[in-house]
Design an enzyme around this catalytic site. Structure first.
Site, short mmCIF file in Angstrom:
data_model
loop_
_atom_site.label_atom_id
_atom_site.label_comp_id
_atom_site.label_asym_id
_atom_site.label_seq_id
_atom_site.Cartn_x
_atom_site.Cartn_y
_atom_site.Cartn_z
N HIS A 54 0.85 -1.20 0.00
CA HIS A 54 0.00 0.00 0.00
C HIS A 54 0.88 1.25 0.00
CE1 HIS A 54 -3.82 -1.97 1.93
NE2 HIS A 54 -3.35 -2.64 0.90
N TYR A 113 4.43 6.72 10.16
CA TYR A 113 3.59 5.57 9.85
C TYR A 113 4.38 4.50 9.08
CZ TYR A 113 -0.60 2.88 8.78
OH TYR A 113 -1.54 1.88 8.70
N LYS A 147 2.24 -0.35 15.04
CA LYS A 147 3.67 -0.39 15.34
C LYS A 147 4.15 -1.61 16.13
CE LYS A 147 5.23 3.31 13.45
NZ LYS A 147 4.84 2.81 12.12
N TYR A 199 -8.90 4.90 8.22
CA TYR A 199 -9.01 5.22 9.65
C TYR A 199 -10.10 6.28 9.77
CZ TYR A 199 -4.43 2.99 10.49
OH TYR A 199 -3.38 2.09 10.60
N PRO A 223 -2.87 -0.20 19.09
CA PRO A 223 -2.68 -0.64 17.70
C PRO A 223 -2.91 0.43 16.63
CG PRO A 223 -4.68 -1.60 18.65
CD PRO A 223 -3.98 -0.90 19.76
P1 RFL Z 1 3.78 -12.08 21.20
O1 RFL Z 1 3.32 -12.15 19.80
O2 RFL Z 1 2.81 -11.80 22.26
O3 RFL Z 1 4.55 -13.45 21.49
C1 RFL Z 1 4.94 -13.83 22.79
C2 RFL Z 1 4.91 -15.35 22.86
O4 RFL Z 1 5.38 -15.77 24.13
C3 RFL Z 1 4.54 -16.82 24.60
N1 RFL Z 1 4.69 -16.89 26.06
C4 RFL Z 1 5.57 -17.71 26.67
N2 RFL Z 1 6.43 -18.61 26.18
C5 RFL Z 1 7.20 -19.29 27.06
N3 RFL Z 1 7.13 -19.10 28.40
C6 RFL Z 1 6.28 -18.21 28.93
N4 RFL Z 1 6.23 -18.03 30.25
C7 RFL Z 1 5.44 -17.47 28.06
N5 RFL Z 1 4.50 -16.50 28.22
C8 RFL Z 1 4.06 -16.16 27.00
C9 RFL Z 1 3.17 -16.43 24.09
O5 RFL Z 1 2.31 -17.56 24.03
C10 RFL Z 1 3.50 -15.89 22.72
O6 RFL Z 1 3.50 -16.89 21.73
O7 RFL Z 1 4.94 -10.98 21.35
P2 RFL Z 1 6.07 -10.49 20.31
O8 RFL Z 1 6.76 -11.64 19.66
O9 RFL Z 1 6.84 -9.48 21.05
O10 RFL Z 1 5.24 -9.77 19.13
C11 RFL Z 1 4.53 -8.60 19.38
C12 RFL Z 1 3.27 -8.54 18.51
O11 RFL Z 1 2.54 -9.74 18.69
C13 RFL Z 1 2.37 -7.35 18.83
O12 RFL Z 1 3.14 -6.20 19.12
C14 RFL Z 1 1.42 -6.99 17.67
O13 RFL Z 1 0.47 -8.02 17.46
C15 RFL Z 1 0.69 -5.68 17.94
N6 RFL Z 1 -0.26 -5.30 16.88
C16 RFL Z 1 0.17 -4.73 15.70
N7 RFL Z 1 1.49 -4.58 15.46
C17 RFL Z 1 1.92 -4.09 14.25
O14 RFL Z 1 3.13 -3.96 14.06
N8 RFL Z 1 1.05 -3.74 13.23
C18 RFL Z 1 -0.29 -3.86 13.40
O15 RFL Z 1 -1.03 -3.60 12.45
C19 RFL Z 1 -0.77 -4.34 14.67
N9 RFL Z 1 -2.08 -4.50 14.87
C20 RFL Z 1 -1.63 -5.54 17.05
C21 RFL Z 1 -2.53 -5.11 16.01
C22 RFL Z 1 -2.12 -6.18 18.15
C23 RFL Z 1 -3.47 -6.38 18.27
N10 RFL Z 1 -3.89 -7.08 19.42
C24 RFL Z 1 -4.66 -8.27 19.34
C25 RFL Z 1 -3.28 -6.78 20.67
C26 RFL Z 1 -3.88 -5.29 16.13
C27 RFL Z 1 -4.37 -5.92 17.28
C28 RFL Z 1 -5.85 -6.06 17.39
C1 PHB Z 2 -4.93 -4.72 11.04
O1 PHB Z 2 -5.07 -4.93 9.82
O2 PHB Z 2 -5.15 -5.59 11.90
C2 PHB Z 2 -4.52 -3.38 11.50
C3 PHB Z 2 -4.18 -2.41 10.57
C4 PHB Z 2 -3.78 -1.15 11.00
C5 PHB Z 2 -3.73 -0.87 12.36
C6 PHB Z 2 -4.04 -1.85 13.29
C7 PHB Z 2 -4.44 -3.11 12.85
O3 PHB Z 2 -3.36 0.37 12.77
#
Ligand code: RFL
Ligand code: PHB
Length: 393
Positions: A72, A386, A297, A201, A293
């Site tokens: 995009h 962004y 980032k 957004y 979110p």
């Molecule tokens: P994770 O993905 O949470 O992975 C951590 C892992 O550790 C495990 N764990 C353990 N393992 C061993 N021993 C223990 N004691 C443990 N405790 C936990 C867990 O089961 C898991 O598998 O962290 P990591 O790797 O730092 O990654 C971070 C990302 O997952 C997170 O920042 C993103 O998902 C945030 N996020 C977004 N980030 C973006 O860069 N772009 C986006 O568009 C974006 N959109 C989002 C998001 C997060 C969202 N939610 C659900 C919070 C949208 C949403 C809705």
């Molecule tokens: C997503 O596609 O899940 C998404 C996209 C942009 C955001 C957060 C989540 O800022």
């Protein structure tokens, strides 16, 4: 068992770290509390910064992303019934974002790990860290009912916000900075082709809404809701009706409907741990920091941390240099705080306030929205943050 780096958590941070270390000839053991299926199907982030895409490509992980990822060059801000495009590419010298689900990245990383014989244990229990301030840290866990111990040189805490690694840093060393927002996101996945090929957004008086996608046949949508929102109150009909209201647009654009395959509520939080290192323990990703979110980032910051950490380990093992490891926390925190500020800015800008200060606060938000969509300087600042700042060489 004995390894050089014990990695706790197989999310994007832990999996990518083990891969980058393997490319440098550094041995690691990765442990994860959840099952492989759970990790591969957990729907989360969707937006990859250019630097994240470059990192995955350079590490030989980009084959499927190049085929299936959606590039995009802009995003849209919708308010007062009108869509305003922020041309990311022209404002940032050609940088872009790629929409490719985090779970797809995780699947690609797990496939690479199993192809390369990475030691990776899913479904572990009772994880605990020991002697991380000494020269010989250990990680204890159980697997299939058997107690296991990893002896290692270093521990990478990549176990997310609810993990245990952060708690191994003594309370008198650890400082945390936190903000919890008075709203959450209700997110859905729908089997519906996206009706636009960029993210929208939307700021609406009833609350924020976000239009995103996962593929040419799957739409991802979010609605601002209360943190304690009861999903049972949200029938599919109510979700679609609220989405159409918040995305109401003078040119008639609206998301397309289709069967809803997933529905969940995500709380919104800003959180930073300082330092991100203690003794031989290094925290990376959500274990060290959380962003709301809205700025997309979270996963990108996890990748950025791991890039810095893998390079520091390589310098340490290949050249006996410890300065990059010593600087790990301060190197990462510069980028972390920039992303924290941007995510906070985007969140405040796009979510109307329903608090006592609402009339005044919401007028300011409208003024800022008009500013970022009419001033090139303001749009460029938003665009630069962004798409993500370039990595240091
Ligand atoms: P994770 O993905 O949470 O992975 C951590 C892992 O550790 C495990 N764990 C353990 N393992 C061993 N021993 C223990 N004691 C443990 N405790 C936990 C867990 O089961 C898991 O598998 O962290 P990591 O790797 O730092 O990654 C971070 C990302 O997952 C997170 O920042 C993103 O998902 C945030 N996020 C977004 N980030 C973006 O860069 N772009 C986006 O568009 C974006 N959109 C989002 C998001 C997060 C969202 N939610 C659900 C919070 C949208 C949403 C809705
Ligand atoms: C997503 O596609 O899940 C998404 C996209 C942009 C955001 C957060 C989540 O800022």
């Amino acid at each position: 068992m004995r390894t050089q780096v014990a990695i706790v958590g197989a999310g994007p941070a832990g999996l990518l770290l083990s891969h980058l270390l393997r490319l440098q000839g550094i041995d690691s053991v990765l442990i994860e509390t959840r099952s492989r299926e759970h990790c591969e199907n957990r729907i989360r982030a969707g937006v990859l910064e250019q630097g994240t895409v470059d990192t995955l490509n350079e590490a030989g992980l980009g084959e499927r992303m190049k085929r299936e990822g959606l590039v995009h060059h802009g995003i849209e801000l919708l308010f007062d019934g009108q869509r305003h495009r922020i041309d990311l590419a022209s404002l940032t010298g050609g940088r872009a974002i790629t929409v490719y689900g985090q779970h797809e990245v995780v699947c690609d990383l797990i496939a690479a790990a199993s192809m390369n014989g990475q030691k990776l244990y899913f479904d572990v229990g009772d994880v605990s860290l020991h002697d991380v301030a000494s020269g010989s840290p250990q990680v204890h866990f159980t697997h299939g009912g058997t107690a296991q111990r990893i002896e290692c040189d270093y521990v990478a805490g990549c176990d997310g916000f609810h993990g245990i690694s952060r708690t191994a840093i003594p309370a008198d060393v650890l400082r945390t900075y936190e903000r919890v927002y008075p709203y959450a996101w209700l997110g859905i996945l729908a089997d519906a082709p996206p009706t636009l090929d960029e993210l929208v957004y939307a700021h609406h008086e009833r609350g924020f809404a976000l239009f995103s996608m996962r593929s040419p046949t799957v739409t991802r949508l979010y609605l601002q809701c209360r943190p304690d929102e009861d999903l049972a109150q949200w029938s599919d009909e109510r979700v679609w009706s609220e989405l159409h209201t918040r995305f109401a647009c003078e040119d008639g654009w609206t998301p397309g409907e289709g069967p809803i395959t997933q529905k969940s509520v995500t709380p919104m939080r800003s959180f930073v741990t300082e330092p991100m290192q203690y003794g031989r323990l290094f925290l990376a990703g959500d274990a060290a920091h959380i962003v709301p979110p809205t700025g997309a980032k979270g996963m990108n910051l996890a990748v950025a941390d791991v890039r810095v950490l893998a390079k520091a380990f390589a310098e340490c093992y290949q050249h006996g240099r410890h300065d990059l490891l010593d600087a790990y926390s301060s190197t990462c925190l510069g980028r972390v705080w920039r992303a924290e500020h941007f995510s906070y800015f985007m969140t405040n800008l796009l979510h109307p306030s329903f608090d006592d200060d609402a009339p005044f606060a919401n007028r300011l938000k409208m003024s800022e929205l008009k500013y970022v969509t009419t001033s090139e300087a303001a749009a460029r600042s938003l665009a630069e943050n962004y798409v993500g700042l370039p990595f240091a060489a």
